[in-house]
Design a protein around this motif. Structure first.
Motif, PDB file in Angstrom:
ATOM      1  N   PRO A 133      47.310 -19.491  28.168  1.00 47.16           N
ATOM      2  CA  PRO A 133      46.115 -19.595  29.224  1.00 47.16           C
ATOM      3  C   PRO A 133      47.023 -19.174  30.759  1.00 47.16           C
ATOM      4  O   PRO A 133      48.197 -19.521  30.846  1.00 47.16           O
ATOM      5  N   THR A 134      46.201 -18.560  31.570  1.00 48.82           N
ATOM      6  CA  THR A 134      46.780 -18.169  32.965  1.00 48.82           C
ATOM      7  C   THR A 134      46.072 -18.798  34.067  1.00 48.82           C
ATOM      8  O   THR A 134      44.764 -19.068  33.896  1.00 48.82           O
ATOM      9  N   ILE A 135      46.786 -19.064  35.359  1.00 45.11           N
ATOM     10  CA  ILE A 135      46.261 -19.165  36.414  1.00 45.11           C
ATOM     11  C   ILE A 135      46.621 -18.346  37.554  1.00 45.11           C
ATOM     12  O   ILE A 135      47.852 -18.020  37.776  1.00 45.11           O
ATOM     13  N   ASP A 136      45.510 -17.507  38.096  1.00 41.06           N
ATOM     14  CA  ASP A 136      46.138 -16.745  39.128  1.00 41.06           C
ATOM     15  C   ASP A 136      45.950 -17.564  40.553  1.00 41.06           C
ATOM     16  O   ASP A 136      45.044 -17.940  40.999  1.00 41.06           O
ATOM     17  N   GLU A 137      46.766 -16.987  41.468  1.00 36.61           N
ATOM     18  CA  GLU A 137      46.922 -17.647  42.740  1.00 36.61           C
ATOM     19  C   GLU A 137      47.481 -16.512  43.789  1.00 36.61           C
ATOM     20  O   GLU A 137      48.280 -15.814  43.485  1.00 36.61           O
ATOM     21  N   VAL A 138      47.104 -16.929  44.938  1.00 34.59           N
ATOM     22  CA  VAL A 138      47.470 -16.144  46.301  1.00 34.59           C
ATOM     23  C   VAL A 138      48.128 -17.124  47.331  1.00 34.59           C
ATOM     24  O   VAL A 138      47.455 -18.137  47.497  1.00 34.59           O
ATOM     25  N   MET A 181      59.981 -25.832  54.943  1.00 38.73           N
ATOM     26  CA  MET A 181      59.980 -25.971  53.637  1.00 38.73           C
ATOM     27  C   MET A 181      58.791 -26.535  53.026  1.00 38.73           C
ATOM     28  O   MET A 181      58.342 -27.426  52.375  1.00 38.73           O
ATOM     29  N   THR A 182      57.622 -25.553  53.396  1.00 43.90           N
ATOM     30  CA  THR A 182      56.350 -25.548  52.963  1.00 43.90           C
ATOM     31  C   THR A 182      55.621 -24.328  52.535  1.00 43.90           C
ATOM     32  O   THR A 182      56.007 -23.180  53.163  1.00 43.90           O
ATOM     33  N   TYR A 183      54.885 -24.612  51.870  1.00 48.46           N
ATOM     34  CA  TYR A 183      54.120 -23.326  51.502  1.00 48.46           C
ATOM     35  C   TYR A 183      52.661 -23.859  50.667  1.00 48.46           C
ATOM     36  O   TYR A 183      52.328 -24.921  50.364  1.00 48.46           O
ATOM     37  N   SER A 184      51.510 -23.022  51.109  1.00 44.95           N
ATOM     38  CA  SER A 184      49.975 -23.040  50.786  1.00 44.95           C
ATOM     39  C   SER A 184      49.659 -22.123  49.959  1.00 44.95           C
ATOM     40  O   SER A 184      49.955 -20.723  50.260  1.00 44.95           O
ATOM     41  N   TYR A 185      48.925 -22.341  49.069  1.00 46.83           N
ATOM     42  CA  TYR A 185      48.294 -21.443  47.971  1.00 46.83           C
ATOM     43  C   TYR A 185      46.636 -21.929  47.659  1.00 46.83           C
ATOM     44  O   TYR A 185      46.662 -22.849  47.672  1.00 46.83           O
ATOM     45  N   ARG A 186      46.299 -20.707  47.036  1.00 42.46           N
ATOM     46  CA  ARG A 186      44.698 -20.878  46.546  1.00 42.46           C
ATOM     47  C   ARG A 186      44.865 -20.403  45.107  1.00 42.46           C
ATOM     48  O   ARG A 186      45.360 -19.406  44.787  1.00 42.46           O
ATOM     49  N   ILE A 187      43.888 -21.028  44.275  1.00 42.02           N
ATOM     50  CA  ILE A 187      43.640 -20.455  42.774  1.00 42.02           C
ATOM     51  C   ILE A 187      42.607 -19.310  43.177  1.00 42.02           C
ATOM     52  O   ILE A 187      41.444 -19.677  43.944  1.00 42.02           O
ATOM     53  N   THR A 188      42.815 -18.138  42.596  1.00 40.28           N
ATOM     54  CA  THR A 188      41.967 -17.230  42.888  1.00 40.28           C
ATOM     55  C   THR A 188      41.058 -16.904  41.387  1.00 40.28           C
ATOM     56  O   THR A 188      40.081 -16.254  41.130  1.00 40.28           O
ATOM     57  N   THR A 238      37.033 -25.890  41.033  1.00 39.33           N
ATOM     58  CA  THR A 238      36.792 -24.638  41.729  1.00 39.33           C
ATOM     59  C   THR A 238      37.198 -24.684  43.245  1.00 39.33           C
ATOM     60  O   THR A 238      37.579 -25.884  43.579  1.00 39.33           O
ATOM     61  N   ASN A 239      37.134 -23.785  43.819  1.00 36.23           N
ATOM     62  CA  ASN A 239      37.670 -23.678  45.408  1.00 36.23           C
ATOM     63  C   ASN A 239      39.054 -24.460  45.572  1.00 36.23           C
ATOM     64  O   ASN A 239      39.010 -25.522  46.388  1.00 36.23           O
ATOM     65  N   TYR A 240      40.046 -24.055  44.838  1.00 35.62           N
ATOM     66  CA  TYR A 240      41.032 -25.104  44.992  1.00 35.62           C
ATOM     67  C   TYR A 240      42.009 -24.433  45.990  1.00 35.62           C
ATOM     68  O   TYR A 240      42.452 -23.183  45.951  1.00 35.62           O
ATOM     69  N   SER A 241      42.529 -25.314  46.732  1.00 36.65           N
ATOM     70  CA  SER A 241      43.955 -24.883  47.559  1.00 36.65           C
ATOM     71  C   SER A 241      44.790 -25.887  47.398  1.00 36.65           C
ATOM     72  O   SER A 241      44.432 -27.146  47.208  1.00 36.65           O
ATOM     73  N   SER A 242      46.134 -25.527  47.614  1.00 34.43           N
ATOM     74  CA  SER A 242      47.224 -26.629  47.637  1.00 34.43           C
ATOM     75  C   SER A 242      48.265 -26.257  48.403  1.00 34.43           C
ATOM     76  O   SER A 242      48.387 -25.331  48.903  1.00 34.43           O
ATOM     77  N   HIS A 243      49.046 -27.284  48.657  1.00 36.80           N
ATOM     78  CA  HIS A 243      50.351 -27.400  49.719  1.00 36.80           C
ATOM     79  C   HIS A 243      51.422 -28.234  49.075  1.00 36.80           C
ATOM     80  O   HIS A 243      51.261 -29.406  48.671  1.00 36.80           O
ATOM     81  N   ASP A 255      49.560 -13.449  51.245  1.00 36.86           N
ATOM     82  CA  ASP A 255      48.921 -12.684  50.419  1.00 36.86           C
ATOM     83  C   ASP A 255      49.680 -12.198  49.158  1.00 36.86           C
ATOM     84  O   ASP A 255      49.298 -11.488  48.355  1.00 36.86           O
ATOM     85  N   ALA A 256      51.035 -12.609  49.002  1.00 39.11           N
ATOM     86  CA  ALA A 256      51.562 -12.558  47.777  1.00 39.11           C
ATOM     87  C   ALA A 256      50.673 -13.248  46.627  1.00 39.11           C
ATOM     88  O   ALA A 256      50.056 -14.173  46.935  1.00 39.11           O
ATOM     89  N   THR A 257      50.810 -12.819  45.441  1.00 37.73           N
ATOM     90  CA  THR A 257      50.144 -13.237  44.462  1.00 37.73           C
ATOM     91  C   THR A 257      51.236 -13.702  43.184  1.00 37.73           C
ATOM     92  O   THR A 257      52.194 -13.074  43.150  1.00 37.73           O
ATOM     93  N   ARG A 258      50.752 -14.421  42.311  1.00 37.68           N
ATOM     94  CA  ARG A 258      51.319 -14.808  41.145  1.00 37.68           C
ATOM     95  C   ARG A 258      50.465 -15.363  40.138  1.00 37.68           C
ATOM     96  O   ARG A 258      49.325 -15.761  40.324  1.00 37.68           O
ATOM     97  N   VAL A 259      51.088 -15.091  38.816  1.00 44.57           N
ATOM     98  CA  VAL A 259      50.087 -15.548  37.656  1.00 44.57           C
ATOM     99  C   VAL A 259      50.983 -16.587  36.964  1.00 44.57           C
ATOM    100  O   VAL A 259      52.094 -16.121  36.550  1.00 44.57           O
ATOM    101  N   LEU A 260      50.516 -17.801  36.700  1.00 47.42           N
ATOM    102  CA  LEU A 260      51.142 -18.560  36.072  1.00 47.42           C
ATOM    103  C   LEU A 260      50.629 -18.640  34.568  1.00 47.42           C
ATOM    104  O   LEU A 260      49.535 -18.742  34.091  1.00 47.42           O
ATOM    105  N   HIS A 261      51.824 -18.592  33.462  1.00 47.10           N
ATOM    106  CA  HIS A 261      51.445 -18.369  32.230  1.00 47.10           C
ATOM    107  C   HIS A 261      51.624 -19.935  31.453  1.00 47.10           C
ATOM    108  O   HIS A 261      52.975 -20.469  31.677  1.00 47.10           O
ATOM    109  N   LEU A 262      50.830 -20.603  31.238  1.00 41.96           N
ATOM    110  CA  LEU A 262      50.859 -22.110  30.752  1.00 41.96           C
ATOM    111  C   LEU A 262      51.122 -22.029  29.391  1.00 41.96           C
ATOM    112  O   LEU A 262      50.662 -21.246  28.387  1.00 41.96           O
ATOM    113  N   GLY A 263      52.183 -22.815  28.932  1.00 42.76           N
ATOM    114  CA  GLY A 263      52.546 -23.111  27.594  1.00 42.76           C
ATOM    115  C   GLY A 263      53.450 -22.108  26.943  1.00 42.76           C
ATOM    116  O   GLY A 263      54.632 -22.369  26.619  1.00 42.76           O
TER     117      GLY A 263
END
Length: 161
Positions: free
Chosen positions: A66-71, A80-87, A97-102, A53-61
């Motif tokens: 523009p930003t992308i918020d993820e959890v 050596m793996t992690y999984s997150y979703r764009i919120t 939409t409804n993006y998740s990644s590993h 449930d940690a969060t991050r905001v990616l600042h592009l450029g």
């Protein structure tokens, strides 16, 4: 009676081989709070470290771009793996939409590492007849481009095996 259905979940997997050992690569990319190893990310801000449930905001450029918020929803340093979703992301920034990644680092036979980045998502336009910039092809192209840019940066940083 005709049956209509909505969009289909799309999947993308991109892998790259790098010369560095897995621990070295993981040290560079394994901190959820720091994605500045990716060339499109100017800064990362967030809370919670690598805890679920940690969060991050990616600042592009740039820091005011523009930003992308993820959890973070899964983290395993040992594997050596992690999984997150764009919120939160505007579809003009990333047409999904409804993006998740590993993101995973694995040992490569003969030395070095294999880095795998895979994601699942729906196109940016949830209804039928999407505009071209928000259709399945646009979503796949955008996500593939993000993954390739990041993984190619790792190859440039660590070298190819």
């Amino acid at each position: 009676m005709a049956l209509a259905h909505g969009p289909t979940r799309q999947k993308v997997t991109v892998t790259r081989e790098v010369a560095a050992d897995p621990a070295t690569v993981w040290a560079a990319i394994g901190d959820f709070q720091d994605m500045t190893w990716h060339p499109a990310i100017a800064a990362t801000t967030g809370e919670g470290g690598n805890a679920i449930d940690a969060t991050r905001v990616l600042h592009l450029g740039s820091s005011d771009g523009p930003t992308i918020d993820e959890v973070l929803y899964k983290y395993d340093a040992g594997k050596m793996t992690y999984s997150y979703r764009i919120t939160d992301v505007k579809v003009e920034v990333l047409p999904v939409t409804n993006y998740s990644s590993h993101l995973t680092v694995k040992p490569r036979d003969g030395g070095g590492s294999i880095v795998e980045w895979r994601g699942a998502f729906y196109r940016g336009y949830p209804n039928n007849d999407p505009p071209a910039e928000l259709n399945d092809e646009a979503a796949i192209k955008a996500v593939t481009g993000v993954y390739e840019a990041g993984l190619d940066a790792l190859v440039a940083r660590f070298g190819a095996p």
